[in-house]
Design an enzyme around this catalytic site. Structure first.
Site, short mmCIF file in Angstrom:
data_model
loop_
_atom_site.label_atom_id
_atom_site.label_comp_id
_atom_site.label_asym_id
_atom_site.label_seq_id
_atom_site.Cartn_x
_atom_site.Cartn_y
_atom_site.Cartn_z
N THR A 60 -11.77 0.84 -8.27
CA THR A 60 -10.68 -0.12 -8.44
C THR A 60 -10.81 -0.85 -9.78
OG1 THR A 60 -10.76 -0.40 -6.05
CG2 THR A 60 -9.35 -1.91 -7.28
N GLN A 68 0.82 -1.21 0.00
CA GLN A 68 0.00 0.00 0.00
C GLN A 68 0.86 1.27 0.00
OE1 GLN A 68 -3.59 -0.85 0.44
NE2 GLN A 68 -3.86 1.13 -0.53
N LYS A 78 1.88 1.81 -3.58
CA LYS A 78 0.69 2.09 -4.37
C LYS A 78 0.20 3.52 -4.12
CE LYS A 78 -2.57 -0.98 -3.83
NZ LYS A 78 -3.81 -1.73 -3.48
N GLY A 102 -12.45 -0.15 2.69
CA GLY A 102 -12.81 -1.56 2.50
C GLY A 102 -11.72 -2.36 1.82
N ASP A 103 -11.87 -3.65 1.86
CA ASP A 103 -11.05 -4.61 1.11
C ASP A 103 -11.91 -5.89 1.07
OD1 ASP A 103 -8.08 -4.94 0.03
OD2 ASP A 103 -8.50 -6.80 1.07
N SER A 113 -10.37 7.01 -2.99
CA SER A 113 -10.45 7.22 -1.54
C SER A 113 -9.77 8.55 -1.18
CB SER A 113 -9.75 6.09 -0.79
OG SER A 113 -10.59 4.97 -0.65
N LYS A 155 -2.85 -0.92 6.61
CA LYS A 155 -3.83 -1.97 6.30
C LYS A 155 -4.29 -2.58 7.61
CE LYS A 155 -5.64 -3.93 2.64
NZ LYS A 155 -5.78 -3.40 1.27
#
Ligand code: NDP
Ligand code: 2IT
Length: 449
Positions: A213, A115, A118, A169-170, A382, A130
């Site tokens: 995404t 992350q 990214k 979210g994930d 986000s 995360k």
């Protein structure tokens, strides 16, 4: 890679493995990055001397906590909650929450590590984090999910904040869970602030966040195809998963003229040679997001084949978009994809290809967009949700989509800048170096913290 570099990679990894035993996914994610970065760092000694990479593999902070809750029968349930605050050099910690029975420290550390790179690639000011839990939302009632979320937030709330750490979210965390988590935070703090993204549109969410995404991974595939004077129009696309990312990748690929022929879940995949059009996709959305059913029901409804316990990579396609989970494409599957003519892989999921599969893509010199670049559209929007929350203002659907599209083009350009090797673009290397530089420079500027 020369022997000298290989030795340095091995030495670095030996220390990481010794310090983080049994966290195999974390080792894998770090190895991927270190492989790309060691030669670069040797040429840029300022990063080496300040031990930037050694600092980046150590989370700034991690929180692990008990999550007790009552099921509908009144029985006590205990889960484990986590938040990994990995790196805040370029902004508040930012990254999703995953609720899945496989969640453990190693998986969340791999995701938090990815992350950081990214988020840097998105061009927006977000650090990396995360979190999540080994809670399994499958088969739970809405009330059980609510009680779990309330208990989870009763601890998490003291660690997050709009300028500190902003989860989202994930896997297993969508609009329903974000709602319950937000409600509990607001109750505990008596504050209406943007401490989560992926919120409902009526209460601070951004248009296009649910789509972001999947749309972003599709825009990224299109950018890669454009470098070869080609496009998604007329392409056969195999997609795995049938959750948030897979759903909106399917929508955008179809809008851009491609034909999506597969979707899957952990039980197997469906193959629809006629393509999953808008009407069939509406059925999938209802099935997965409302009824919370299995993808097999698609096969029953539309009279197509369901392949139980199988992944979709044996299907003939031009483009593959893994959108389910980590390590869902192995070496043999990558070889099959390439042998069947697949020449584009755009990863909607995080680390879906094993290192051996990545080597197959690289040897075949196909267009390979790694997750930390290709799926960055979600966290990018986000970031745009955070901006809108700060301004107390909402952009239109068209405005957010245009910004997302531009961000994906910019990420692509960054990968090209750092990954171009003659005629071939190594997006893997490009994403790793491109994501690293901004964070590393910020860490240098901020001193030894
Ligand atoms: P969802 O929970 O909405 O959907 C997950 C999908 O993947 C489901 O179809 C699920 O099937 C399948 N899946 C999950 N675990 C496994 C497994 N072990 N084996 C086979 N299939 C599995 O999650 P998302 O769509 O949000 O996430 C998918 C991927 O995209 C993840 O890797 C996530 O980290 C990544 N990602 C998500 C972003 C987001 O904004 N949501 C942003 C960037 C990346 P089943 O229902 O049977 O479990
Ligand atoms: O992996 C990811 O980028 C996400 N799950 C989204 C993170 C976010 O903060 O939107």
């Amino acid at each position: 890679m020369s022997n000298v570099y290989e030795q340095k990679v091995n030495d670095f990894m030996a220390k990481v493995i010794a310090k983080n035993p049994s966290e195999v996914e974390f080792h894998q994610a770090v190895h991927e990055v270190v492989e790309s970065l060691i030669p670069f760092i040797e040429e840029n000694p300022q990063y080496k001397d300040a031990k930037i990479l050694e600092r980046m593999v150590e989370p700034e902070r991690l929180v692990m906590f008990r999550v007790p809750w009552l099921n509908d029968k009144g029985e006590v349930q205990i889960n484990r909650g986590f938040r990994i605050e990995m790196n805040s050099a370029i902004g508040p910690y930012k990254g999703g929450l995953r609720f899945h029975p496989t969640v453990n420290l190693g998986i969340l550390k791999f995701l938090a590590f990815e992350q950081v790179f990214k988020n840097s690639l998105t061009t927006l000011p977000m650090g990396g984090g995360k979190g999540g839990s080994d809670f399994d939302p499958k088969g739970k009632s809405d009330n059980e999910v609510m009680r779990f979320c309330q208990s989870f937030m009763s601890e998490l709330f003291r660690h997050i904040g709009p300028n500190t750490d902003v989860p989202a979210g994930d896997i297993g965390v969508g609009g329903r869970e974000i709602g319950f988590l937000f409600g509990q935070y607001k109750k505990l703090r008596n504050e209406f602030t943007g401490i989560l993204t992926g919120k409902g549109l009526e209460w601070g969410g951004s248009l296009i966040r649910p789509e972001a995404t999947g749309y972003g991974a599709t825009y990224f595939a299109e950018e890669m195809l454009n470098t070869r004077g080609d496009s998604l129009k007329g392409k056969i696309v195999a997609i795995s998963g049938s959750g948030n990312v897979a759903q909106y990748a399917t929508e955008k690929v179809t809008q851009m003229g491609g034909k999506v022929v597969t979707l899957s879940d952990s039980s197997g995949y469906i193959y629809d040679p006629n393509g999953i059009d808008a009407e069939k996709l509406a059925f999938v959305l209802e099935l997965k997001n409302v009824k919370r059913g299995r993808i097999k029901e698609y096969a029953d409804k539309y009279g197509v084949e369901f392949f139980e316990g199988k992944r979709p990579w044996g299907v003939k396609c031009d483009v593959a978009m893994p959108c389910a989970t980590q390590n869902e494409v192995n070496e043999d599957e990558a070889k099959t994809l390439v042998a069947n003519g697949c020449f584009v892989v755009s990863e909607g999921a995080n680390m879906p290809s094993t290192p051996e599969a990545i080597a197959v893509y690289q040897d075949a010199k196909i267009l390979y967009g790694p997750g930390k670049a290709a799926n960055a559209g979600g966290v990018a929007v986000s970031g745009l949700e955070m901006s809108q929350n700060s301004m107390r203002y909402n952009w239109t659907r068209e405005e957010v989509d245009a910004k997302l599209h531009q961000i994906m083009k910019d990420i692509h350009a960054t990968c090209v800048k750092w990954g171009k090797e003659g005629d071939y673009i190594d997006y893997f290397k490009g994403a790793n170096i491109g994501g690293f530089v901004k964070v590393a420079d910020a860490m240098l500027a901020q001193g030894l913290v």
